[in-house]
Design an enzyme around this catalytic site. Structure first.
Site, PDB file in Angstrom:
ATOM      1  CB  CYS A 180       4.607   2.322   8.306  1.00 32.97           C
ATOM      2  SG  CYS A 180       4.166   3.836   7.429  1.00 32.97           S
ATOM      3  CG  LEU A 181       6.351   1.102   2.441  1.00 34.53           C
ATOM      4  CD1 LEU A 181       5.833   1.311   1.033  1.00 34.53           C
ATOM      5  CD2 LEU A 181       7.421   0.031   2.476  1.00 34.53           C
ATOM      6  N   GLY A 227       0.855  -1.189   0.000  1.00 33.06           N
ATOM      7  CA  GLY A 227       0.000   0.000   0.000  1.00 33.06           C
ATOM      8  C   GLY A 227       0.885   1.230   0.000  1.00 33.06           C
ATOM      9  CD  GLN A 276       3.096   5.850   3.084  1.00 34.83           C
ATOM     10  OE1 GLN A 276       2.208   5.315   2.415  1.00 34.83           O
ATOM     11  NE2 GLN A 276       4.003   5.160   3.746  1.00 34.83           N
ATOM     12  CG  HIS A 321       0.017   6.860   5.525  1.00 36.67           C
ATOM     13  ND1 HIS A 321       1.111   7.321   6.236  1.00 36.67           N
ATOM     14  CD2 HIS A 321       0.215   5.537   5.358  1.00 36.67           C
ATOM     15  CE1 HIS A 321       1.931   6.307   6.484  1.00 36.67           C
ATOM     16  NE2 HIS A 321       1.406   5.205   5.961  1.00 36.67           N
ATOM     17  CG  HIS A 365      -1.179   1.414   7.390  1.00 33.31           C
ATOM     18  ND1 HIS A 365      -0.336   1.078   8.416  1.00 33.31           N
ATOM     19  CD2 HIS A 365      -0.429   2.143   6.524  1.00 33.31           C
ATOM     20  CE1 HIS A 365       0.865   1.597   8.198  1.00 33.31           C
ATOM     21  NE2 HIS A 365       0.841   2.241   7.042  1.00 33.31           N
ATOM     22  CD  GLU A 366      -1.507   2.532   2.678  1.00 37.11           C
ATOM     23  OE1 GLU A 366      -0.822   1.521   2.850  1.00 37.11           O
ATOM     24  OE2 GLU A 366      -1.028   3.688   2.665  1.00 37.11           O
TER      25      GLU A 366
HETATM   26  O1  K2U Z   1       1.471   2.465   3.971  1.00 37.21           O
HETATM   27  C1  K2U Z   1       2.547   1.876   3.995  1.00 37.21           C
HETATM   28  O2  K2U Z   1       3.536   2.323   4.555  1.00 37.21           O
HETATM   29  C2  K2U Z   1       2.658   0.490   3.352  1.00 37.21           C
HETATM   30  C3  K2U Z   1       2.272  -0.495   4.422  1.00 37.21           C
HETATM   31  C4  K2U Z   1       0.866  -0.918   4.206  1.00 37.21           C
HETATM   32  C5  K2U Z   1       0.425  -1.875   5.264  1.00 37.21           C
HETATM   33  C6  K2U Z   1       0.737  -1.696   6.613  1.00 37.21           C
HETATM   34  C7  K2U Z   1       0.273  -2.605   7.555  1.00 37.21           C
HETATM   35  C8  K2U Z   1      -0.484  -3.692   7.170  1.00 37.21           C
HETATM   36  C9  K2U Z   1      -0.791  -3.852   5.833  1.00 37.21           C
HETATM   37  C10 K2U Z   1      -0.342  -2.942   4.890  1.00 37.21           C
HETATM   38  C11 K2U Z   1       3.257  -1.672   4.476  1.00 37.21           C
HETATM   39  O3  K2U Z   1       4.526  -1.250   4.838  1.00 37.21           O
HETATM   40  S1  K2U Z   1       3.507  -2.513   2.996  1.00 37.21           S
HETATM   41  C12 K2U Z   1       4.671  -3.714   3.625  1.00 37.21           C
HETATM   42  C13 K2U Z   1       3.907  -4.902   4.111  1.00 37.21           C
HETATM   43  C14 K2U Z   1       3.861  -5.991   3.267  1.00 37.21           C
HETATM   44  C15 K2U Z   1       3.110  -7.096   3.632  1.00 37.21           C
HETATM   45  C16 K2U Z   1       2.385  -7.106   4.836  1.00 37.21           C
HETATM   46  C17 K2U Z   1       2.431  -6.001   5.678  1.00 37.21           C
HETATM   47  C18 K2U Z   1       3.209  -4.882   5.323  1.00 37.21           C
HETATM   48 ZN    ZN Z   2       2.300   3.375   6.199  1.00 41.05          ZN
END
Ligand code: K2U
Ligand code: ZN
Length: 166
Positions: free
Chosen positions: A90-91, A44, A49, A136, A132-133
């Site tokens: 979270c990235l 996501g 971001q 943001h 989560h998004e």
């Molecule tokens: O928004 C972001 O930073 C990307 C997030 C999205 C996310 C966070 C928590 C749970 C689900 C999605 C992630 O860093 S993307 C990396 C990732 C990959 C697989 C599972 C969980 C997180």
């Molecule tokens: Zn995030």
């Protein structure tokens, strides 16, 4: 590839504005966001971001980049009040993973990259990722759900890293 802002960058706290009209420029930004998300890699990415303060989210929960999703001006409704804990990353907070409680079942109303309105019900990882998004876009990060002690530890570690790389 766009630069991803990292906590505690104050620009991550900006509230995103609605998109008035989906233009070719919007579609170019969405393309750049997908490229950035896949490269990270992530499932996501919110426009906040990458320091663009418009209500745009891209997502792909598939293993093989086969399910790209775009949410413009998203609105989330709670369908039942149960919460479920899930480990989140979270990235913008690289290297840290903590459990966060999220609503189990939501409905999202949004516009796609063609400017068409659509509605989606979600549970599980999709529901978690949407919440989560959405956070943001409202200047919120998953670390805000942790204790002040944990949040400060994460902040200090990332600030030290940023000083080194600065
Ligand atoms: O928004 C972001 O930073 C990307 C997030 C999205 C996310 C966070 C928590 C749970 C689900 C999605 C992630 O860093 S993307 C990396 C990732 C990959 C697989 C599972 C969980 C997180
Ligand atoms: Zn995030």
């Amino acid at each position: 590839i766009l630069n991803i802002l990292e906590y505690p960058d104050p620009r991550l706290r900006t509230i995103a504005k609605p998109v008035d009209e989906v233009t070719d420029e919007t579609r170019k930004l969405i393309e750049d966001m997908f490229e950035t998300m896949y490269d990270a890699p992530g499932i996501g990415l919110a426009a906040t971001q990458v320091n663009v303060h418009q209500q745009i989210i891209v997502m792909d929960l598939s293993e093989d980049k086969s399910e790209p999703r775009v949410f413009i001006n998203p609105k989330v409704e709670v369908l039942d009040g149960d919460y479920q804990p899930m480990q989140e990353g979270c990235l913008s907070v690289p290297g840290f993973y903590e459990d966060v409680d999220r609503i189990e079942h939501v409905r999202i109303n949004a516009i796609n990259e063609k400017g068409e309105a659509f509605e989606l019900e979600a549970t599980g990882l999709l529901a978690v990722c949407i919440q989560h998004e959405m956070d943001h876009l409202n200047g919120k990060l998953f670390v805000d759900y942790l204790s002040a002690l944990k949040r400060n530890r994460i902040r200090k570690k990332l600030e030290k890293l940023h000083k080194k790389s600065a």
